[in-house]
Write a protein that holds these residues in place. Structure first.
Motif, short mmCIF file in Angstrom:
data_model
loop_
_atom_site.label_atom_id
_atom_site.label_comp_id
_atom_site.label_asym_id
_atom_site.label_seq_id
_atom_site.Cartn_x
_atom_site.Cartn_y
_atom_site.Cartn_z
N TRP A 93 0.84 -1.19 0.00
CA TRP A 93 0.00 0.00 0.00
C TRP A 93 0.88 1.24 0.00
O TRP A 93 1.80 1.37 0.81
CB TRP A 93 -0.90 0.01 1.23
CG TRP A 93 -1.73 1.25 1.36
CD1 TRP A 93 -2.63 1.74 0.45
CD2 TRP A 93 -1.74 2.17 2.44
NE1 TRP A 93 -3.21 2.90 0.92
CE2 TRP A 93 -2.68 3.19 2.15
CE3 TRP A 93 -1.05 2.24 3.65
CZ2 TRP A 93 -2.94 4.26 3.00
CZ3 TRP A 93 -1.31 3.30 4.51
CH2 TRP A 93 -2.25 4.29 4.19
N ASP A 94 0.57 2.13 -0.91
CA ASP A 94 1.21 3.43 -0.98
C ASP A 94 0.08 4.45 -0.87
O ASP A 94 -0.80 4.49 -1.74
CB ASP A 94 1.96 3.58 -2.30
CG ASP A 94 2.69 4.90 -2.42
OD1 ASP A 94 2.30 5.89 -1.74
OD2 ASP A 94 3.66 4.97 -3.19
N PRO A 95 0.09 5.28 0.18
CA PRO A 95 -1.02 6.22 0.36
C PRO A 95 -1.15 7.23 -0.78
O PRO A 95 -2.20 7.86 -0.93
CB PRO A 95 -0.72 6.91 1.69
CG PRO A 95 0.67 6.55 2.04
CD PRO A 95 1.06 5.35 1.28
N ALA A 96 -0.13 7.37 -1.61
CA ALA A 96 -0.19 8.31 -2.73
C ALA A 96 -0.89 7.72 -3.96
O ALA A 96 -1.19 8.43 -4.90
CB ALA A 96 1.22 8.77 -3.11
N LEU A 97 -1.12 6.40 -3.94
CA LEU A 97 -1.73 5.74 -5.09
C LEU A 97 -3.21 5.44 -4.83
O LEU A 97 -3.59 5.15 -3.70
CB LEU A 97 -0.99 4.44 -5.40
CG LEU A 97 0.48 4.59 -5.80
CD1 LEU A 97 1.13 3.22 -5.98
CD2 LEU A 97 0.62 5.42 -7.05
N PRO A 98 -4.01 5.46 -5.88
CA PRO A 98 -5.43 5.15 -5.69
C PRO A 98 -5.64 3.68 -5.36
O PRO A 98 -4.81 2.82 -5.69
CB PRO A 98 -6.06 5.49 -7.05
CG PRO A 98 -4.93 5.40 -8.02
CD PRO A 98 -3.68 5.77 -7.27
N LEU A 99 -6.75 3.40 -4.69
CA LEU A 99 -7.13 2.03 -4.35
C LEU A 99 -8.24 1.58 -5.27
O LEU A 99 -8.97 2.39 -5.83
CB LEU A 99 -7.58 1.96 -2.89
CG LEU A 99 -6.51 2.26 -1.85
CD1 LEU A 99 -7.12 2.36 -0.47
CD2 LEU A 99 -5.41 1.21 -1.88
N ALA A 100 -8.37 0.27 -5.39
CA ALA A 100 -9.45 -0.31 -6.19
C ALA A 100 -10.54 -0.81 -5.26
O ALA A 100 -10.29 -1.09 -4.08
CB ALA A 100 -8.90 -1.48 -7.02
N ALA A 101 -11.75 -0.91 -5.77
CA ALA A 101 -12.84 -1.50 -4.98
C ALA A 101 -12.75 -3.01 -5.16
O ALA A 101 -12.86 -3.52 -6.27
CB ALA A 101 -14.19 -0.99 -5.46
N GLY A 102 -12.51 -3.71 -4.08
CA GLY A 102 -12.37 -5.16 -4.13
C GLY A 102 -13.66 -5.87 -3.77
O GLY A 102 -14.73 -5.28 -3.72
N ARG A 103 -13.50 -7.14 -3.49
CA ARG A 103 -14.62 -7.97 -3.07
C ARG A 103 -15.27 -7.32 -1.84
O ARG A 103 -14.59 -6.77 -1.00
CB ARG A 103 -14.07 -9.35 -2.73
CG ARG A 103 -15.10 -10.40 -2.50
CD ARG A 103 -14.35 -11.73 -2.25
NE ARG A 103 -15.24 -12.83 -2.33
CZ ARG A 103 -15.47 -13.55 -3.43
NH1 ARG A 103 -14.85 -13.25 -4.54
NH2 ARG A 103 -16.30 -14.55 -3.42
N TYR A 104 -16.54 -7.36 -1.73
CA TYR A 104 -17.30 -6.77 -0.62
C TYR A 104 -17.22 -5.24 -0.61
O TYR A 104 -17.57 -4.61 0.37
CB TYR A 104 -16.86 -7.32 0.74
CG TYR A 104 -16.78 -8.82 0.81
CD1 TYR A 104 -17.93 -9.61 0.70
CD2 TYR A 104 -15.56 -9.47 0.95
CE1 TYR A 104 -17.86 -10.99 0.76
CE2 TYR A 104 -15.49 -10.86 1.01
CZ TYR A 104 -16.64 -11.62 0.90
OH TYR A 104 -16.56 -12.97 0.95
N GLY A 105 -16.68 -4.63 -1.67
CA GLY A 105 -16.57 -3.19 -1.74
C GLY A 105 -15.45 -2.59 -0.90
O GLY A 105 -15.38 -1.39 -0.71
#
Length: 191
Positions: A93-105
């Motif tokens: 995890w890099d806080p500067a990068l966007p995250l994806a919506a995974g399983r269960y949102g």
């Protein structure tokens, strides 16, 4: 449904109500910072990646701790939920990068991020007791994950929650993995 399953389901409903009731409490805002400081002061974190989680619903927010550790240069990972019945995997995890919506949102690092094997696992929960048992959502992800990780090497399992989530005894089964620490806004308990 087994008796143990029914007992756990009833305990989950009660525990979720307790945790959800904290949602509007000013405690929620300060607890994340207090728990960050308590983990840093009381828990001897081994070297290696620290896996946290992105808070879902009324879960305690461990992001202040993750951000602090990231700022110190520690590798930080977030879980990626695969199919039910499998252990979690963890991606950097890099806080500067966007995250994806995974399983269960749930927010998680994208597939382009490297997988990490944590030395420390911060574990969310609905309830806990002082023997190191925790009550999760019932899919068994964290029990399978801890079992798989511990079969390869030591991993420090730190349960994080509000003190109000403590119960006298969590209903448990033989496959339930115990925590090594429990940290709340009121105490840090080594088990």
């Amino acid at each position: 449904m087994t008796d143990t399953r029914a007992i756990k389901d009833a305990a989950r409903a009660k525990a979720r109500a307790v945790r959800d009731a904290i949602a509007d409490d000013p405690l929620r805002q300060s607890a994340a910072a207090v728990i960050r400081d308590r983990v840093l002061a009381d828990v001897d974190l081994p070297d290696g990646p620290v896996a946290g989680y992105w808070p879902l619903g009324s879960e305690l927010d461990v992001r202040p701790l993750l951000l602090h550790l990231h700022g110190l240069g520690r590798p930080i990972a977030l879980p990626v939920s695969g199919p039910r019945g499998q252990a979690l995997t963890f991606r950097a995890w890099d806080p500067a990068l966007p995250l994806a919506a995974g399983r269960y949102g749930i927010h998680e690092p994208g597939a382009d991020r490297p997988e990490l094997v944590p030395a420390v696992l911060l574990v969310p929960m609905l309830a806990f007791d002082r023997t190191g048992h925790r009550l999760g959502y019932g899919a068994g992800y964290y029990d399978r994950t801890l079992d798989a990780l511990r079969a390869v090497r030591p991993v420090l399992a730190v349960g994080v929650a509000f003190a109000a989530q403590e119960v006298e005894a969590v209903p448990c089964a033989d496959h339930d993995e115990r925590l090594d620490w429990i940290v709340t806004e009121r105490f840090a308990l080594k088990l």
